[in-house]
Design an enzyme around this catalytic site. Structure first.
Site, PDB file in Angstrom:
ATOM      1  N   ALA A  63      36.858   1.474  -4.307  1.00 16.72           N
ATOM      2  CA  ALA A  63      37.638   2.592  -4.843  1.00 16.72           C
ATOM      3  C   ALA A  63      36.973   3.049  -6.133  1.00 16.72           C
ATOM      4  O   ALA A  63      36.268   2.280  -6.783  1.00 16.72           O
ATOM      5  CB  ALA A  63      39.060   2.127  -5.121  1.00 16.72           C
ATOM      6  N   GLY A 106      37.429  -1.532  -1.764  1.00 19.04           N
ATOM      7  CA  GLY A 106      37.793  -0.481  -0.822  1.00 19.04           C
ATOM      8  C   GLY A 106      36.687  -0.214   0.189  1.00 19.04           C
ATOM      9  O   GLY A 106      36.950   0.280   1.288  1.00 19.04           O
ATOM     10  N   GLU A 109      37.285  -2.594   2.820  1.00 21.60           N
ATOM     11  CA  GLU A 109      38.533  -2.179   3.490  1.00 21.60           C
ATOM     12  C   GLU A 109      38.267  -1.020   4.450  1.00 21.60           C
ATOM     13  O   GLU A 109      38.787  -0.988   5.570  1.00 21.60           O
ATOM     14  CB  GLU A 109      39.591  -1.817   2.437  1.00 21.60           C
ATOM     15  CG  GLU A 109      40.073  -3.063   1.676  1.00 21.60           C
ATOM     16  CD  GLU A 109      40.963  -2.742   0.490  1.00 21.60           C
ATOM     17  OE1 GLU A 109      40.539  -1.931  -0.361  1.00 21.60           O
ATOM     18  OE2 GLU A 109      42.070  -3.297   0.408  1.00 21.60           O
ATOM     19  N   GLU A 129      38.167  -7.247  -6.174  1.00 17.94           N
ATOM     20  CA  GLU A 129      39.215  -6.632  -7.004  1.00 17.94           C
ATOM     21  C   GLU A 129      39.752  -7.568  -8.079  1.00 17.94           C
ATOM     22  O   GLU A 129      40.079  -7.139  -9.187  1.00 17.94           O
ATOM     23  CB  GLU A 129      40.381  -6.163  -6.119  1.00 17.94           C
ATOM     24  CG  GLU A 129      40.090  -4.929  -5.285  1.00 17.94           C
ATOM     25  CD  GLU A 129      39.470  -5.240  -3.936  1.00 17.94           C
ATOM     26  OE1 GLU A 129      38.964  -6.364  -3.748  1.00 17.94           O
ATOM     27  OE2 GLU A 129      39.470  -4.346  -3.071  1.00 17.94           O
TER      28      GLU A 129
HETATM   29  N1  3HC Z   1      34.040   3.041  -9.307  1.00 13.08           N
HETATM   30  C1  3HC Z   1      33.565   3.846 -10.270  1.00 13.08           C
HETATM   31  N2  3HC Z   1      32.327   3.723 -10.789  1.00 13.08           N
HETATM   32  C2  3HC Z   1      31.570   2.731 -10.313  1.00 13.08           C
HETATM   33  C3  3HC Z   1      32.018   1.842  -9.307  1.00 13.08           C
HETATM   34  C4  3HC Z   1      33.319   2.041  -8.802  1.00 13.08           C
HETATM   35  N3  3HC Z   1      33.816   1.261  -7.832  1.00 13.08           N
HETATM   36  N4  3HC Z   1      31.030   0.968  -9.047  1.00 13.08           N
HETATM   37  C5  3HC Z   1      30.004   1.276  -9.852  1.00 13.08           C
HETATM   38  N5  3HC Z   1      30.325   2.340 -10.611  1.00 13.08           N
HETATM   39  C6  3HC Z   1      29.472   3.032 -11.581  1.00 13.08           C
HETATM   40  C7  3HC Z   1      29.111   2.155 -12.767  1.00 13.08           C
HETATM   41  O1  3HC Z   1      30.098   2.244 -13.766  1.00 13.08           O
HETATM   42  C8  3HC Z   1      27.774   2.738 -13.192  1.00 13.08           C
HETATM   43  O2  3HC Z   1      28.058   3.907 -13.923  1.00 13.08           O
HETATM   44  P1  3HC Z   1      27.100   4.340 -15.140  1.00 13.08           P
HETATM   45  O3  3HC Z   1      25.736   4.482 -14.539  1.00 13.08           O
HETATM   46  O4  3HC Z   1      27.716   5.605 -15.618  1.00 13.08           O
HETATM   47  O5  3HC Z   1      27.171   3.231 -16.149  1.00 13.08           O
HETATM   48  C9  3HC Z   1      27.150   3.179 -11.866  1.00 13.08           C
HETATM   49  O6  3HC Z   1      28.226   3.285 -10.931  1.00 13.08           O
HETATM   50  C10 3HC Z   1      26.128   2.205 -11.315  1.00 13.08           C
HETATM   51  O7  3HC Z   1      26.735   0.907 -11.292  1.00 13.08           O
HETATM   52  P2  3HC Z   1      25.944  -0.389 -11.770  1.00 13.08           P
HETATM   53  O8  3HC Z   1      25.181  -0.105 -13.010  1.00 13.08           O
HETATM   54  O9  3HC Z   1      26.931  -1.494 -11.791  1.00 13.08           O
HETATM   55  O10 3HC Z   1      24.911  -0.552 -10.569  1.00 13.08           O
HETATM   56  P3  3HC Z   1      24.357  -1.873  -9.914  1.00 13.08           P
HETATM   57  O11 3HC Z   1      23.415  -1.424  -8.855  1.00 13.08           O
HETATM   58  O12 3HC Z   1      23.899  -2.818 -10.960  1.00 13.08           O
HETATM   59  O13 3HC Z   1      25.622  -2.571  -9.198  1.00 13.08           O
HETATM   60  C11 3HC Z   1      27.574  -2.661  -7.824  1.00 13.08           C
HETATM   61  C12 3HC Z   1      26.235  -1.950  -8.126  1.00 13.08           C
HETATM   62  C13 3HC Z   1      27.321  -4.092  -7.353  1.00 13.08           C
HETATM   63  C14 3HC Z   1      28.258  -1.881  -6.731  1.00 13.08           C
HETATM   64  C15 3HC Z   1      28.433  -2.719  -9.093  1.00 13.08           C
HETATM   65  O14 3HC Z   1      28.494  -1.437  -9.661  1.00 13.08           O
HETATM   66  C16 3HC Z   1      29.838  -3.179  -8.872  1.00 13.08           C
HETATM   67  O15 3HC Z   1      30.087  -4.362  -8.814  1.00 13.08           O
HETATM   68  N6  3HC Z   1      30.799  -2.217  -8.786  1.00 13.08           N
HETATM   69  C17 3HC Z   1      32.189  -2.510  -8.701  1.00 13.08           C
HETATM   70  C18 3HC Z   1      32.556  -3.054  -7.359  1.00 13.08           C
HETATM   71  C19 3HC Z   1      34.045  -3.265  -7.302  1.00 13.08           C
HETATM   72  O16 3HC Z   1      34.629  -3.926  -8.119  1.00 13.08           O
HETATM   73  N7  3HC Z   1      34.680  -2.679  -6.278  1.00 13.08           N
HETATM   74  C20 3HC Z   1      36.076  -2.768  -6.120  1.00 13.08           C
HETATM   75  C21 3HC Z   1      36.715  -1.611  -6.780  1.00 13.08           C
HETATM   76  S1  3HC Z   1      38.474  -1.729  -6.792  1.00 13.08           S
HETATM   77  C22 3HC Z   1      38.929  -1.321  -5.216  1.00 13.08           C
HETATM   78  O17 3HC Z   1      38.112  -1.043  -4.397  1.00 13.08           O
HETATM   79  C23 3HC Z   1      40.402  -1.309  -4.980  1.00 13.08           C
HETATM   80  C24 3HC Z   1      40.709  -1.171  -3.552  1.00 13.08           C
HETATM   81  O18 3HC Z   1      41.091  -2.397  -3.010  1.00 13.08           O
HETATM   82  C25 3HC Z   1      41.789  -0.200  -3.331  1.00 13.08           C
END
Ligand code: 3HC
Ligand code: NAI
Length: 645
Positions: A63, A106, A109, A129
């Protein structure tokens, strides 16, 4: 349809490509675009199956985390993903999800809303998450146990660590791992497949032993983190509720987490870790020097761990010591650390061998003239460090970065021993250096922009969180830790039991209490510093403990006495010593202990900000969460103290 989702056709297969760089987060328009694509292909008589794939480097990273604030501030009622995934799942034509890079949160999911999943061998899937203080909120806790079983689903949801393609296949989360081009593989896989909806699959009956083991493990490893327990509750619900009821229950728990302070703090840390990598005064085009080889001086506690970081990143390291015995000891520790990881199944023996093959232990300066970076990690002694830097000045190539791992000394004075102070920088690792994620990058007055830019990039290569700090005694982390620990001692002087002080802060979420940390790190370290700085008397009990030879765990006794398993116990000798220094015997509450100790961190942090030693409040928060065991769910000291908001 917007550009966020692209449609194309490969023979009889409709291909939906998600196009939301850099990581294909499910920003507004993406889930809608996928649903629209599924509908379009369902209406297309030429299409018999649908493949959904990520464009660019990944499938879907989850998400859009930025949207969560809109929900908690009332601008939006919900993330609106679960219903979109239901619509994908309802497709009358088979939907195959083709996963490369990551399918996280997500993203997984959405993948589970497809009828089948195929995966690139290097890809990962997970429900991370919990690391944001929330639980899956789009039916992940209900579909995952239907594919992977309850125990695996619980583990993935409360721990949050992504798993490999091989593991995902083994647990039935994906149906096949591709052996070539992923899209071609997915298109072939899709041929002739019947529709199979995950929400229709049965869930095994509840096993109370599985849930209670997960709860106990989460209470320990994710201490104080509400989301970890709720993730277990949500997965467990799948064993006794219908799919629809389970999804409704998950949503309730998801919202409880999302509106709580814990998730706000952890989301602050997520974005903070990325923010600290951005240095406002460094031009975007600042050159980054290539680091293809490294040399480390000193193979003690820190030098060995630092060398491992480079080895892990595939960078060859020359490791220099003064005597064969010290060198052998250092190499033996490195080998032992690797072997322990192999025994735990974290690395293979072949991987360990390939890392050790990159290490050259030596007693000479051989090869230091070609190293791209030299990291000094000898004793904390200014005269010694200056002698070494003067010597390096005559050996290192002109564009070699000269880094010192000093934890307190003046970088400018060390740099003054060379004719190239612009190449000198502090790389302050934390013990154990091969484990702790923090790297303070200390900027001297002459440090060149390219040395800073290279250091920041190098931190990422070494899988560290690099935070740029200014040059002052103790830099950011240790400077703040001084007053924090002094207040802890002061509370004892005023009447608190040492164990009560440690317990209050441990229960609040710190990895260890402040007095126990002193015993672990060595009370003599601070004692020597106080003597050198003429500050004897500012920590009277710790001075007295050191005078008694009680340096902490390394001498078997400090604030506590330790058995061979390092279990702490109250020592009557210390109780008597404390009595001599007591100024009072009042009852001191856990809340007062927390307020005063954390307050000391916040106050020193404010001074550090005023002096420009830290760039932003968030830099301090990231330092404390990654280097000092500050609980991420409290957001770091400055966030907790509201300074950053
Ligand atoms: N939402 C918004 N922005 C995100 C994002 C997300 N899910 N994932 C990454 N970004 C952004 C980062 O903030 C970064 O932004 P910036 O360049 O402006 O600083 C850019 O994307 C690139 O991210 P990284 O620098 O972290 O890139 P990497 O290649 O090093 O890592 C990744 C990629 C492993 C995907 C890492 O970004 C990550 O772990 N992201 C979060 C994953 C996560 O926690 N997902 C779950 C979200 S909550 C959810 O899905 C709820 C659901 O159940 C409803
Ligand atoms: P240590 O005592 O474990 O190791 C120092 C090593 O340097 C010894 O093995 C010694 O033989 C070697 N050495 C001394 N002079 C040398 C020379 N001229 N050439 C090559 N090797 C030489 O010390 P530790 O703990 O590893 O500390 C090293 C540096 O790291 C210090 O500046 C310390 O302040 C800093 N530091 C220490 C941390 C810790 O928790 N121990 C944390 C962060 C930084």
């Amino acid at each position: 349809m917007s550009d966020l989702v692209l449609l194309s056709k490969l023979a009889n297969v409709g291909v939906i490509t998600i196009n939301n760089p850099p990581v294909n987060a499910l920003s507004p328009g993406v889930p809608e675009g996928i649903v629209e694509g599924v509908a379009t292909f369902n209406a297309d008589p030429e299409v018999t199956a649908i493949v959904i794939i990520g464009g660019g480097r990944t499938f879907i990273s989850g998400a859009d985390i930025k949207e969560f604030g809109k929900i908690t501030s009332g601008q939006k009622s919900d993330i609106g993903l679960a219903d979109k995934i239901d619509l994908i799942e309802q497709s009358a034509k088979p939907v195959v999800m083709a996963i490369h890079g990551q399918a996280l949160g997500g993203g997984l999911e959405v993948a589970m809303g497809g009828h089948y999943r195929v995966m690139d061998p290097a890809a990962k899937v997970g429900q991370p998450e919990v690391k944001l203080g929330i639980i899956p909120g789009a039916a992940g806790t209900q579909r995952l146990p239907r594919l992977a079983g309850v125990a695996k689903a619980m583990e993935m949801c409360w721990q949050g660590d992504p798993i490999s393609a091989a593991e995902a296949l083994q647990h039935g989360i994906v149906d096949a791992v591709s052996n070539g081009d992923l899209l071609t593989f997915a298109v072939e896989f899709a041929q002739g497949k019947p529709v199979r909806r995950v929400s229709d699959l049965p869930v095994a009956a509840a096993d109370p032993a599985v849930s209670s083991a997960a709860r106990a493990a989460a209470a320990k490893r994710a201490r104080g983190l509400m989301a970890a327990q709720k993730a277990i509750d949500a997965v467990e619900a799948a064993t006794r509720m219908t799919f629809a009821e389970g999804v409704a229950y998950e949503r309730q728990l998801f919202e409880e987490c999302l509106f709580d302070e814990q998730s706000k703090s952890m989301i602050h840390i997520f974005f903070g870790e990325r923010e600290v990598a951005k240095i406002p005064f460094l031009a975007k085009d600042t050159p980054v020097l290539p680091i293809k080889s490294a040399a480390v001086i000193g193979a003690g506690t820190m030098g060995g761990g630092i060398a491992m970081n480079y080895l892990n990143a595939g960078i060859p390291v020359r490791l220099r010591e003064t005597s064969q015995a010290s060198l052998d000891r250092g190499v033996a520790t490195i080998t032992k650390n690797y072997a322990a990881s192999v025994a735990k199944g974290r690395f293979t023996q072949a991987w360990m061998d390939s890392r050790l093959a990159l290490l050259t232990p030596q007693l000479t300066w051989e090869g230091f003239d070609t190293a791209d970076i030299i990291v000094e990690a000898v004793f904390e002694n200014m005269a010694l460090k200056k002698t070494i830097f003067a010597e390096l000045d005559g050996i290192a190539k002109a564009d070699c970065i000269l880094a010192t791992n000093t934890s307190t000394l003046d970088i400018d004075e060390i740099a003054s021993a060379t004719k190239r102070p612009h190449m000198v920088v502090g790389h302050h690792f934390f013990s154990p250096a091969n484990v702790m994620r923090l790297l303070e990058i200390v900027r001297g007055k002459d440090t060149a922009p390219e040395v800073l830019a290279t250091s920041m990039a190098l931190a990422k290569t070494l899988r560290k969180v690099g935070v740029l700090v200014g040059n002052c005694f103790g830099f950011v982390g240790n400077r703040m830790f001084g007053p924090y620990r002094r207040v802890a001692e002061q509370l004892v002087i005023e009447g608190a039991d040492p164990m009560a002080v440690d317990k209050a802060l441990y229960d609040w979420g710190m990895a260890m209490g402040p007095l126990a940390v002193g015993d672990l790190a060595g009370l003599d370290v601070g004692w020597r510093i106080r003597q050198e700085r003429g500050e004897v008397g500012s920590a009277p009990i710790e001075d007295a403990l050191c005078e008694m030879g009680r340096y902490g765990q390394k001498t078997g006794a400090g604030w506590y006495k330790y058995d061979e398993k390092r279990n702490p116990a109250i020592d009557p000798v210390v109780t008597a010593l404390i009595e001599q220094h007591r100024t009072g015997h009042r009852e001191i509450s856990a809340q007062e202990i927390i307020d005063r100790c954390v307050g000391a961190l916040i106050d020193e942090g404010k001074k550090i900000l005023e002096e420009g030693i830290a760039l932003r409040p968030v830099d301090i928060d990231i330092i404390y969460v990654n280097g000092y065991g500050f609980p991420a769910h409290r957001g770091g000291p400055m966030w907790y103290g509201q300074v950053g908001r």
